[in-house]
Design a protein around this motif. Structure first.
Motif, short mmCIF file in Angstrom:
data_model
loop_
_atom_site.label_atom_id
_atom_site.label_comp_id
_atom_site.label_asym_id
_atom_site.label_seq_id
_atom_site.Cartn_x
_atom_site.Cartn_y
_atom_site.Cartn_z
N ILE A 88 0.83 -1.20 0.00
CA ILE A 88 0.00 0.00 0.00
C ILE A 88 0.87 1.26 0.00
O ILE A 88 0.47 2.30 -0.53
CB ILE A 88 -0.94 0.00 1.22
CG1 ILE A 88 -1.83 -1.26 1.22
CG2 ILE A 88 -1.83 1.24 1.23
CD1 ILE A 88 -2.67 -1.41 2.47
N THR A 89 2.05 1.16 0.58
CA THR A 89 2.93 2.33 0.67
C THR A 89 3.34 2.85 -0.70
O THR A 89 3.33 4.07 -0.94
CB THR A 89 4.20 1.98 1.48
OG1 THR A 89 3.81 1.57 2.79
CG2 THR A 89 5.13 3.17 1.57
N LEU A 90 3.68 1.97 -1.62
CA LEU A 90 4.18 2.40 -2.93
C LEU A 90 3.13 3.19 -3.72
O LEU A 90 3.42 4.30 -4.20
CB LEU A 90 4.68 1.18 -3.71
CG LEU A 90 5.86 0.43 -3.06
CD1 LEU A 90 6.24 -0.79 -3.89
CD2 LEU A 90 7.04 1.38 -2.89
N PRO A 91 1.90 2.68 -3.90
CA PRO A 91 0.91 3.51 -4.59
C PRO A 91 0.53 4.76 -3.79
O PRO A 91 0.12 5.76 -4.37
CB PRO A 91 -0.29 2.58 -4.76
CG PRO A 91 -0.09 1.51 -3.77
CD PRO A 91 1.37 1.34 -3.62
N GLY A 92 0.70 4.72 -2.46
CA GLY A 92 0.45 5.91 -1.66
C GLY A 92 1.41 7.04 -2.02
O GLY A 92 1.01 8.21 -2.12
#
Length: 538
Positions: free
Chosen positions: A487-491
């Protein structure tokens, strides 16, 4: 006279539908009470004829209520529209506060429905003796319903009105409470799809209505405050009810709560107005004036004709900007859904697997939510006094910090590695994002598509959850640290898009924003609108 008769007939039809739905729900109460002797375990019990008839009454009642809510006298010929838009620089009145409080209650009730999914999963798996993969069909069906509901209700709100869409969603809340009395797991799955459809429909329409009734100077902070109260309050009520009621009544009570909460919203419907801007757009100037009068506003068509004329779409859209902001908001919604309906839904089960009881896990999440509650005030201040775009980016950044904390937790090091701190950051960030995301969306799109645009972003805020629950259905549930990294990367990508394409909407008149998007040069300014009210009127 004919119009009055039609209105009375519509009101009667709506309330008859509500009575039918309520009666249908009550036929299921004996089934639930039969489980008192074995901690309300109903698996395998036969469904009697009254329950089946009750289900038919619910379906028929929803149809009746929906028919009664259909508006009459809609004009689609734009040339016939009378300029009567509400003044955007009026001060807040007691009526504004009353409607805001009612919609805040609606959002709390709405958000607690999908938030309850994580708390019923352990008890449901135990009662039905099913695997985690099979149990995942329940949140998968519910989230599918929320996506469908967001898209469908957003369209209905643009075509038939904001108030009617909210009330129909409330009626469906009442009907779907029978999910708590279903003896079969797959009946639960079917009913929770409908529950999700009702919940998905409430959220975007409430924000569209709020955006259209709040004055410009107060619109931003009011939208975020109400949204934040709904987000934090919904999750706190869900976790609090789970901690208080599940030990005594079992997991089913979480679904039965739909009955009193939905009924409360319906009974309070006389205090819920239709948007005057929507009424004007559909040619019902008389009804629009009546709504404005309830807010203490009197318009004079002769003096207000030029200043309050509806914005016409003359083409010339900046499609690059619209595509950019749509992409940014869509990706932000997807990231939030992966966090809220993926990671946070798995969290109670993960804590139970670590040795915590259901009550202890629920209490931990409830305490974290209480710690995060002041974020509502912070989000409100940032959005109203600093920057609308910047506030959304800050809250998204806090969510990413919480995700990093969960990743560090697997290594047992780092200042963010403690579960309560990482969880608090996640709830602060996710509550702030959802409190700001839909208000910000509603301010970026014109009146005629505001419901659909807000519904689209609201639907996308569930799509990531469908992906997460689809993995669970397939039996592939990743560990928390892996989920947090995914989730961190697309965030981070969403942050970059918002920085590039986000538009500042603070203290800008809605009609000015609409005219800007439609390529209209002579967009109305708030100071011009003040001249359209009677002397001494707000």
């Amino acid at each position: 006279m004919a119009d009055v008769f039609d209105q009375r007939k519509s009101v009667l039809t709506f309330w008859l539908g509500c009575v039918a739905v309520t009666g249908g729900v009550l036929t299921h109460v004996p089934m639930f009470l039969m489980g008192r002797s074995n901690h309300y375990v109903l698996a395998g019990m036969p469904m009697g004829t009254p329950m089946l008839l009750g289900m038919l009454a619910i379906v028929g009642g929803v149809a009746l209520a929906g028919y009664g809510l259909l508006p009459t006298g809609i004009t689609r010929a734009h040339d016939a529209l009378e300029p009567i838009a509400a003044p955007e620089n009026a001060p807040l009145s007691a009526r504004h506060w009353a409607v805001a409080a009612l919609l805040a209650l609606a959002l709390i009730i709405d958000i607690m429905k999908p938030a309850s999914l994580g708390f019923v999963a352990p008890g449901m798996r135990s009662e039905y003796s099913i695997s985690a993969a099979v149990a995942s069909w329940l949140p998968f069906a519910a989230l599918t319903g929320t996506v469908v509901g967001s898209f469908l209700w957003g369209t209905l709100a643009d075509l038939y009105g904001r108030r009617g869409a909210i009330l129909l969603s409330s009626v469906m809340f009442i009907g779907t409470s029978i999910c708590g009395a279903m003896p079969s797991f797959w009946w639960n799955v079917a009913m929770c799809f409908l529950m999700g459809a009702a919940a998905g429909g409430m959220l975007p329409v409430a924000y569209a209505l709020l955006a259209e009734i709040m004055p410009t100077r107060h619109r931003g902070w009011c939208l975020v405050l109400i949204g934040g109260v709904g987000a934090v309050g919904g999750y706190f009520v869900a976790s609090g009810c789970s901690a208080l009621l599940q030990p005594t009544f079992g997991w089913r009570v979480m679904w039965l709560l739909n009955f009193p909460t939905g009924l409360l919203l319906v009974l309070m419907s006389p205090w819920l107005p239709e948007s005057a801007r929507f009424l004007q757009q559909t040619g019902r100037a008389g009804e629009a004036r009546a709504v404005l009068a309830r807010f203490g506003v009197v318009t004079t068509p002769a003096r207000g004709q030029a200043a309050l004329a509806p914005v016409r779409d003359r083409g010339g859209h900046d499609w690059r900007r619209l595509a950019g902001i749509s992409s940014a908001l869509t990706l932000t919604a997807l990231v939030w859904s992966l966090l809220n309906f993926g990671l946070l839904l798995w969290l109670p089960s993960a804590l139970v697997a670590e040795g915590h009881s259901v009550a202890a896990a629920s209490a931990l999440i409830a305490r974290s939510t209480l710690i995060a509650a002041p974020v509502v005030l912070l989000s409100t201040w940032l959005y109203g006094a600093w920057s609308t775009r910047g506030a959304l980016m800050v809250m998204l950044g806090i969510s990413i910090c919480g995700l990093l904390g969960l990743q560090l937790r697997s290594y047992g090091s780092g200042v963010l590695a403690g579960t309560p701190l990482a969880l608090t950051l996640l709830i602060i960030g996710s509550s702030g994002v959802i409190a700001i995301l839909l208000p910000y969306t509603s301010e970026n799109f014109p009146l005629r598509v505001r419901g659909r645009a807000t519904g689209w972003v609201a639907g996308c805020s569930k799509l990531g959850g469908l992906l997460a629950q689809g993995l669970s259905v397939a039996g592939v549930t990743p560990v928390l640290s892996t989920t947090a990294l995914s989730i961190t990367l697309p965030g981070l990508a969403a942050l970059a898009l918002l920085a590039r394409y986000g538009r500042e909407t603070r203290l800008r008149d809605l009609r000015e924003l609409e005219a800007e998007g439609a390529g209209v040069a002579d967009s109305p300014r708030p100071e011009r609108v003040a001249a359209a009210t009677e002397p001494g009127q707000p």
